[in-house]
Write a protein that holds these residues in place. Structure first.
Motif, PDB file in Angstrom:
ATOM      1  N   GLY A 179       0.809  -1.212   0.000  1.00 46.09           N
ATOM      2  CA  GLY A 179       0.000   0.000   0.000  1.00 46.09           C
ATOM      3  C   GLY A 179       0.841   1.260   0.000  1.00 46.09           C
ATOM      4  O   GLY A 179       0.622   2.175  -0.806  1.00 46.09           O
ATOM      5  N   ARG A 180       1.815   1.324   0.875  1.00 42.13           N
ATOM      6  CA  ARG A 180       2.698   2.487   0.915  1.00 42.13           C
ATOM      7  C   ARG A 180       3.526   2.593  -0.352  1.00 42.13           C
ATOM      8  O   ARG A 180       3.771   3.685  -0.865  1.00 42.13           O
ATOM      9  N   LEU A 181       3.977   1.445  -0.855  1.00 43.00           N
ATOM     10  CA  LEU A 181       4.749   1.447  -2.096  1.00 43.00           C
ATOM     11  C   LEU A 181       3.915   2.011  -3.242  1.00 43.00           C
ATOM     12  O   LEU A 181       4.403   2.821  -4.054  1.00 43.00           O
ATOM     13  N   LEU A 182       2.651   1.619  -3.309  1.00 36.47           N
ATOM     14  CA  LEU A 182       1.772   2.087  -4.363  1.00 36.47           C
ATOM     15  C   LEU A 182       1.484   3.577  -4.221  1.00 36.47           C
ATOM     16  O   LEU A 182       1.451   4.312  -5.219  1.00 36.47           O
ATOM     17  N   GLN A 183       1.296   4.048  -3.004  1.00 36.02           N
ATOM     18  CA  GLN A 183       1.043   5.467  -2.793  1.00 36.02           C
ATOM     19  C   GLN A 183       2.247   6.312  -3.233  1.00 36.02           C
ATOM     20  O   GLN A 183       2.103   7.311  -3.931  1.00 36.02           O
ATOM     21  N   ASP A 184       3.440   5.902  -2.815  1.00 29.86           N
ATOM     22  CA  ASP A 184       4.638   6.647  -3.197  1.00 29.86           C
ATOM     23  C   ASP A 184       4.827   6.645  -4.713  1.00 29.86           C
ATOM     24  O   ASP A 184       5.209   7.663  -5.302  1.00 29.86           O
ATOM     25  N   ALA A 185       4.562   5.509  -5.342  1.00 30.17           N
ATOM     26  CA  ALA A 185       4.733   5.418  -6.791  1.00 30.17           C
ATOM     27  C   ALA A 185       3.719   6.293  -7.523  1.00 30.17           C
ATOM     28  O   ALA A 185       4.040   6.928  -8.528  1.00 30.17           O
ATOM     29  N   ALA A 186       2.484   6.349  -7.020  1.00 32.01           N
ATOM     30  CA  ALA A 186       1.459   7.175  -7.665  1.00 32.01           C
ATOM     31  C   ALA A 186       1.796   8.652  -7.556  1.00 32.01           C
ATOM     32  O   ALA A 186       1.626   9.420  -8.515  1.00 32.01           O
ATOM     33  N   LEU A 187       2.278   9.069  -6.393  1.00 41.99           N
ATOM     34  CA  LEU A 187       2.638  10.474  -6.214  1.00 41.99           C
ATOM     35  C   LEU A 187       3.812  10.865  -7.107  1.00 41.99           C
ATOM     36  O   LEU A 187       3.911  12.006  -7.558  1.00 41.99           O
ATOM     37  N   ALA A 188       4.702   9.910  -7.377  1.00 44.34           N
ATOM     38  CA  ALA A 188       5.867  10.183  -8.222  1.00 44.34           C
ATOM     39  C   ALA A 188       5.594   9.931  -9.702  1.00 44.34           C
ATOM     40  O   ALA A 188       6.505  10.080 -10.514  1.00 44.34           O
TER      41      ALA A 188
END
Length: 334
Positions: free
Chosen positions: A273-282
């Motif tokens: 979940g955190r990995l996906l959030q960081d990737a979406a923001l970037a």
């Protein structure tokens, strides 16, 4: 004879594979065009906002990652990567997408499985209490139980998590507020945060089914033969009442995976979940599509497992289903 029995199994398997492929294609398509419409992913490649890369570096990066190609070509290339399980490298992290997902996925799966198990336990206990006290505690008590289920269902995960941190971490100090390390205590609050809303929904479904099964002819007959209430519950009504909630377990697991994004951020817990959030923001297109594709495949796999579980619990569903998946013909409630 064997060929006739194999045809339903082949149709069932083909239908599940076709459904999985359709889900993956839809998810990958929506995510790809949504990310591209939100901005140029070149920013993630060049190191994020404020990059001082010159025109030559920008042109070289576009050519290296195929961003100089038409958007349709980039889309088809991304679909080919998914089909061949070559998800490429993360724009922002400069690591293979598969390695990043494999590193973070176990933590998210553990969180989702524990939350689903707890949700089922709470739903079953709530259903049993409701059935055993039905008509004895009056309408007020029944309304309180129903109200608690509704409140649990509509409670936002971020709000519940914040309250649990305030009460059990900050005030009482019973559990840590962040999931640091591998200590089991760090799982308690995140698992409860995910499980409570799902438990409320499953309890609503299973309670009505349990009350219906408790008054069904097979339960009345079992009592007339001298079966005790615990025996009627365990051998007859509970099995029958679990079918509606079991059918929704696939949806519940998918909801838990999506809810893991909020919970992992709130409790500073590493995971997909955190990995996906960081990737979406970037705007890290390969990493976002890879992570979402894995989640979609997990959802489809759990739905298939739920279908198989229903076959063994309810023999009425076994007629058109694969013979290889059939359990001995024992009627529900027998």
């Amino acid at each position: 004879m064997m060929r006739a029995r194999a045809l339903p199994a082949l149709r069932w398997i083909a239908g599940r594979i076709g459904g999985a492929l359709l889900v993956v294609w839809l998810v990958a398509t929506i995510v790809f065009f949504a990310l591209r419409s939100s901005g140029d992913p070149l920013e993630a490649i060049l190191g994020g906002p404020g990059s001082q890369a010159g025109p030559e570096a920008v042109a070289a990066a576009r050519e290296q990652y195929g961003l100089d190609q038409p958007l349709v070509v980039q889309y088809l290339v991304q679909l080919w990567r998914i089909a061949t399980l070559q998800l490429g490298d993360s724009y922002a992290r400069r690591q293979p997408v598969g390695d990043l997902i494999a590193e973070q996925l176990p933590g998210t799966l553990l969180l989702a499985v524990l939350a689903l198990t707890l949700a089922w336990a709470l739903a079953v206990v709530g259903g049993i209490i409701t059935t055993s006290t039905h008509g004895r505690l009056g309408r007020l008590a029944d309304a309180i139980l129903r109200g608690a289920e509704i409140v649990a269902t509509v409670t936002p995960g971020f709000w519940l998590g914040a309250v649990l941190i305030l009460v059990f971490a900050s005030s009482l100090g019973l559990f840590p507020a962040t999931s640091q390390g591998s200590h089991p205590a760090g799982l308690v609050l995140p698992v409860v945060t995910l499980a409570v809303p799902i438990a409320g929904f499953l309890a609503q479904v299973s309670r009505d089914a349990l009350l219906e099964a408790d008054a069904a002819p097979f339960a009345v007959t079992a009592r007339a033969r001298g079966a005790s209430e615990p025996r009627v519950l365990l051998r007859h009504t509970l099995r029958h009442a679990s079918l509606p909630a079991l059918a929704l377990s696939g949806w519940a697991f998918g909801n838990l995976l999506s809810g893991a994004v909020v919970v992992e951020v709130l409790f500073a817990r590493p995971g997909l979940g955190r990995l996906l959030q960081d990737a979406a923001l970037a705007r890290d297109v390969p990493l976002v599509i890879g992570a979402v594709t894995v989640v979609a495949l997990l959802y489809v796999a759990v739905v298939v497992l739920t279908d198989v579980a229903e076959l063994f619990v309810d023999p009425r569903l076994r007629g058109p289903r694969p013979a290889a998946l059939r359990a001995p013909d024992v009627a529900v409630g027998s």
